[in-house]
Structures are given as C-alpha cells and as structure tokens.
Design a protein around this motif. Structure first.
Motif, mmCIF file in Angstrom:
data_model
loop_
_atom_site.group_PDB
_atom_site.id
_atom_site.type_symbol
_atom_site.label_atom_id
_atom_site.label_comp_id
_atom_site.label_asym_id
_atom_site.label_seq_id
_atom_site.Cartn_x
_atom_site.Cartn_y
_atom_site.Cartn_z
ATOM 1 N N GLY A 61 18.724 -14.926 2.331
ATOM 2 C CA GLY A 61 17.942 -15.015 3.554
ATOM 3 C C GLY A 61 17.359 -13.675 3.967
ATOM 4 N N ASP A 62 18.130 -12.586 3.717
ATOM 5 C CA ASP A 62 17.638 -11.251 4.061
ATOM 6 C C ASP A 62 16.408 -10.899 3.240
ATOM 7 O OD1 ASP A 62 19.659 -10.937 5.916
ATOM 8 O OD2 ASP A 62 20.965 -9.845 4.547
ATOM 9 N N LYS A 63 16.443 -11.206 1.955
ATOM 10 C CA LYS A 63 15.300 -10.913 1.096
ATOM 11 C C LYS A 63 14.092 -11.737 1.515
ATOM 12 C CE LYS A 63 17.866 -9.508 -2.999
ATOM 13 N NZ LYS A 63 18.146 -9.774 -4.402
ATOM 14 N N THR A 64 14.334 -12.988 1.840
ATOM 15 C CA THR A 64 13.241 -13.858 2.284
ATOM 16 C C THR A 64 12.654 -13.326 3.586
ATOM 17 O OG1 THR A 64 14.274 -15.756 1.239
ATOM 18 C CG2 THR A 64 12.615 -16.210 2.921
ATOM 19 N N SER A 65 13.497 -12.905 4.505
ATOM 20 C CA SER A 65 13.032 -12.386 5.784
ATOM 21 C C SER A 65 12.201 -11.122 5.590
ATOM 22 C CB SER A 65 14.212 -12.085 6.703
ATOM 23 O OG SER A 65 14.909 -13.268 7.002
ATOM 24 N N GLN A 66 12.648 -10.228 4.732
ATOM 25 C CA GLN A 66 11.907 -8.988 4.467
ATOM 26 C C GLN A 66 10.559 -9.316 3.832
ATOM 27 O OE1 GLN A 66 14.534 -6.615 2.084
ATOM 28 N NE2 GLN A 66 15.800 -6.026 3.817
ATOM 29 N N ARG A 67 10.551 -10.245 2.915
ATOM 30 C CA ARG A 67 9.302 -10.626 2.246
ATOM 31 C C ARG A 67 8.361 -11.290 3.239
ATOM 32 N NH1 ARG A 67 6.050 -13.562 -0.676
ATOM 33 N NH2 ARG A 67 5.753 -13.650 -2.874
ATOM 34 N N ALA A 68 8.887 -12.173 4.063
ATOM 35 C CA ALA A 68 8.061 -12.858 5.054
ATOM 36 C C ALA A 68 7.496 -11.852 6.062
ATOM 37 C CB ALA A 68 8.869 -13.937 5.774
ATOM 38 N N ALA A 69 8.292 -10.876 6.448
ATOM 39 C CA ALA A 69 7.817 -9.854 7.381
ATOM 40 C C ALA A 69 6.688 -9.031 6.760
ATOM 41 C CB ALA A 69 8.976 -8.943 7.792
ATOM 42 N N ALA A 70 6.823 -8.704 5.496
ATOM 43 C CA ALA A 70 5.779 -7.945 4.812
ATOM 44 C C ALA A 70 4.490 -8.770 4.718
ATOM 45 C CB ALA A 70 6.249 -7.538 3.416
ATOM 46 N N ILE A 71 4.630 -10.049 4.437
ATOM 47 C CA ILE A 71 3.463 -10.931 4.345
ATOM 48 C C ILE A 71 2.823 -11.084 5.728
ATOM 49 C CG2 ILE A 71 2.686 -13.278 3.849
ATOM 50 C CD1 ILE A 71 4.955 -13.389 1.722
ATOM 51 N N ALA A 72 3.639 -11.226 6.760
ATOM 52 C CA ALA A 72 3.108 -11.356 8.120
ATOM 53 C C ALA A 72 2.329 -10.106 8.508
ATOM 54 C CB ALA A 72 4.242 -11.611 9.103
ATOM 55 N N SER A 73 2.829 -8.953 8.148
ATOM 56 C CA SER A 73 2.123 -7.704 8.421
ATOM 57 C C SER A 73 0.777 -7.678 7.705
ATOM 58 C CB SER A 73 2.982 -6.516 7.981
ATOM 59 O OG SER A 73 2.280 -5.311 8.166
ATOM 60 N N LYS A 74 0.790 -8.083 6.458
ATOM 61 C CA LYS A 74 -0.451 -8.156 5.676
ATOM 62 C C LYS A 74 -1.429 -9.141 6.324
ATOM 63 C CE LYS A 74 -2.071 -9.497 1.049
ATOM 64 N NZ LYS A 74 -1.673 -9.986 -0.272
ATOM 65 N N ALA A 75 -0.913 -10.263 6.806
ATOM 66 C CA ALA A 75 -1.757 -11.282 7.433
ATOM 67 C C ALA A 75 -2.417 -10.761 8.701
ATOM 68 C CB ALA A 75 -0.931 -12.523 7.747
ATOM 69 N N LEU A 76 -1.700 -9.957 9.456
ATOM 70 C CA LEU A 76 -2.274 -9.387 10.673
ATOM 71 C C LEU A 76 -3.377 -8.383 10.360
ATOM 72 C CD1 LEU A 76 0.930 -8.918 12.838
ATOM 73 C CD2 LEU A 76 -0.942 -10.516 13.228
ATOM 74 N N GLN A 77 -3.209 -7.650 9.275
ATOM 75 C CA GLN A 77 -4.207 -6.646 8.898
ATOM 76 C C GLN A 77 -5.435 -7.269 8.259
ATOM 77 O OE1 GLN A 77 -2.188 -3.738 6.487
ATOM 78 N NE2 GLN A 77 -0.653 -3.356 8.049
ATOM 79 N N ASP A 78 -5.226 -8.249 7.390
ATOM 80 C CA ASP A 78 -6.353 -8.869 6.680
ATOM 81 C C ASP A 78 -5.989 -10.308 6.319
ATOM 82 O OD1 ASP A 78 -8.642 -9.424 5.234
ATOM 83 O OD2 ASP A 78 -8.171 -8.061 3.575
ATOM 84 N N PRO A 79 -6.165 -11.227 7.256
ATOM 85 C CA PRO A 79 -5.737 -12.619 7.036
ATOM 86 C C PRO A 79 -6.329 -13.275 5.795
ATOM 87 C CG PRO A 79 -6.429 -12.288 9.313
ATOM 88 C CD PRO A 79 -6.764 -11.037 8.562
ATOM 89 N N LYS A 80 -7.541 -12.929 5.445
ATOM 90 C CA LYS A 80 -8.198 -13.566 4.299
ATOM 91 C C LYS A 80 -7.618 -13.107 2.960
ATOM 92 C CE LYS A 80 -12.520 -14.408 6.683
ATOM 93 N NZ LYS A 80 -13.970 -14.222 6.709
ATOM 94 N N SER A 81 -6.797 -12.064 2.984
ATOM 95 C CA SER A 81 -6.237 -11.543 1.733
ATOM 96 C C SER A 81 -5.001 -12.307 1.275
ATOM 97 C CB SER A 81 -5.884 -10.063 1.890
ATOM 98 O OG SER A 81 -4.764 -9.901 2.748
#
Length: 66
Positions: free
Chosen positions: A3-23
């Motif tokens: 779950g920790d790895k999933t949470s870290q990965r999801a957080a990284a993806i969420a950050s990416k989504a905020l910066q450039d959603p189309k990416s």
C-alpha cells in the motif's frame, strides 16, 4: 508494505496530473482511480470538512463573499 508503494506512486502521478493533465497515460489514470476508490469512504469527507472550516476561518458569520 504494498500500500505504501501504491500511495507513493499515486502521489507522484497526481503531482504530474496537476502539472500537465494531458501527459497522463491510461495506466496512470487507472492507478489514480484505483487509489481514490480504495480509500475509506469517510476519509475523504473528513478532509473535506476540515478544509471547509479552515477556508472560512477568520471571516465573521454572514460576511462571506458572494
């Protein structure tokens, strides 16, 4: 813990989504959706309520912007 790895990965993806959603790839969108759906239902509501009470803190009642 998995779950920790999933949470870290999801957080990284969420950050990416905020910066450039189309990416985001479809896999990243699915990871975010799975992360959100795996959260306890009341966890999001508690956070939302805290945010709302802090948002209007310091403004007299009845004096909120319209």
């Amino acid at each position: 813990m998995s779950g920790d790895k999933t949470s870290q990965r999801a957080a990284a993806i969420a950050s990416k989504a905020l910066q450039d959603p189309k990416s985001l790839t479809s896999e990243e969108v699915q990871t975010l959706a799975a992360s959100v759906l795996s959260q306890p239902a009341n966890q999001g509501q508690q956070g939302q309520q805290k945010g709302q009470s802090q948002q209007f803190q310091g403004q007299p009642q009845g004096q909120q912007k319209k």
